[in-house]
Design a protein around this motif. Structure first.
Motif, mmCIF file in Angstrom:
data_model
loop_
_atom_site.group_PDB
_atom_site.id
_atom_site.type_symbol
_atom_site.label_atom_id
_atom_site.label_comp_id
_atom_site.label_asym_id
_atom_site.label_seq_id
_atom_site.Cartn_x
_atom_site.Cartn_y
_atom_site.Cartn_z
ATOM 1 N N GLY A 1 0.821 -1.208 0.000
ATOM 2 C CA GLY A 1 0.000 0.000 0.000
ATOM 3 C C GLY A 1 0.852 1.255 0.000
ATOM 4 O O GLY A 1 0.536 2.240 -0.680
ATOM 5 N N GLN A 2 1.952 1.219 0.757
ATOM 6 C CA GLN A 2 2.858 2.375 0.773
ATOM 7 C C GLN A 2 3.465 2.599 -0.608
ATOM 8 O O GLN A 2 3.585 3.742 -1.059
ATOM 9 C CB GLN A 2 3.970 2.167 1.801
ATOM 10 N N ILE A 3 3.836 1.547 -1.275
ATOM 11 C CA ILE A 3 4.431 1.663 -2.619
ATOM 12 C C ILE A 3 3.400 2.211 -3.602
ATOM 13 O O ILE A 3 3.713 3.076 -4.429
ATOM 14 C CB ILE A 3 4.998 0.309 -3.096
ATOM 15 N N ARG A 4 2.165 1.730 -3.495
ATOM 16 C CA ARG A 4 1.110 2.282 -4.367
ATOM 17 C C ARG A 4 0.922 3.767 -4.102
ATOM 18 O O ARG A 4 0.729 4.560 -5.024
ATOM 19 C CB ARG A 4 -0.200 1.533 -4.154
ATOM 20 N N GLY A 5 0.975 4.141 -2.831
ATOM 21 C CA GLY A 5 0.868 5.553 -2.476
ATOM 22 C C GLY A 5 2.001 6.359 -3.079
ATOM 23 O O GLY A 5 1.799 7.484 -3.560
ATOM 24 N N LEU A 6 3.209 5.801 -3.073
ATOM 25 C CA LEU A 6 4.350 6.474 -3.702
ATOM 26 C C LEU A 6 4.135 6.654 -5.197
ATOM 27 O O LEU A 6 4.452 7.705 -5.756
ATOM 28 C CB LEU A 6 5.637 5.676 -3.459
ATOM 29 N N GLN A 7 3.584 5.646 -5.838
ATOM 30 C CA GLN A 7 3.303 5.756 -7.268
ATOM 31 C C GLN A 7 2.316 6.892 -7.529
ATOM 32 O O GLN A 7 2.505 7.682 -8.458
ATOM 33 C CB GLN A 7 2.740 4.433 -7.805
ATOM 34 N N ARG A 8 1.286 6.992 -6.684
ATOM 35 C CA ARG A 8 0.316 8.082 -6.840
ATOM 36 C C ARG A 8 0.985 9.432 -6.615
ATOM 37 O O ARG A 8 0.691 10.399 -7.319
ATOM 38 C CB ARG A 8 -0.856 7.902 -5.859
ATOM 39 N N GLN B 1 8.100 9.558 2.272
ATOM 40 C CA GLN B 1 7.354 8.306 2.137
ATOM 41 C C GLN B 1 8.241 7.154 1.670
ATOM 42 O O GLN B 1 8.028 6.007 2.053
ATOM 43 C CB GLN B 1 6.159 8.494 1.208
ATOM 44 N N VAL B 2 9.238 7.455 0.832
ATOM 45 C CA VAL B 2 10.200 6.425 0.426
ATOM 46 C C VAL B 2 10.930 5.908 1.674
ATOM 47 O O VAL B 2 11.115 4.703 1.856
ATOM 48 C CB VAL B 2 11.214 6.973 -0.611
ATOM 49 N N SER B 3 11.312 6.825 2.542
ATOM 50 C CA SER B 3 11.988 6.448 3.778
ATOM 51 C C SER B 3 11.097 5.555 4.640
ATOM 52 O O SER B 3 11.548 4.556 5.199
ATOM 53 C CB SER B 3 12.385 7.704 4.547
#
Length: 108
Positions: free
Chosen positions: A35-42, A56-58
């Protein structure tokens, strides 16, 4: 790391991964990371401010490191423990394998 006391298993008779007992917890953590990775993509898709995206990457990196530590803990508590209890060359090989995995985690 927390210690676990259990009867050593014979990997040939019981080939389950050392993290088997923690599988549900690991999968929940990995879904959160997903979910965090999807959020980063957004965030990238919507041109979010660089520093906010880096923050957020951190967070995602720390979450993955937490999963890695949990896997390492399980490996040491089960696979390495069982190999040491059995003794012989397998014990030395498991310790060396764990040491190499720790070194990889330290470089990451």
């Amino acid at each position: 790391m927390h210690s676990r006391h259990r009867t050593p298993r014979n990997p040939e008779e019981d080939p389950m991964a050392g993290y088997h007992d923690d599988k549900d917890r690991l999968l929940r953590r990995l879904r959160r990371v997903e979910g965090q990775i999807r959020g980063l993509q957004r965030m990238v898709d919507t041109d979010t401010y660089c520093i906010d995206t880096l923050t957020q990457v951190s967070a995602a990196t720390k979450a993955l490191q937490s999963v890695a530590l949990q896997l390492l803990d399980s490996h040491l508590a089960h696979c390495v423990h069982d190999a040491i209890a059995a003794g012989g060359a397998e014990a030395d090989a498991k310790v060396a394998e764990a040491t190499q995995a720790i070194a990889r985690l330290m470089r990451a």
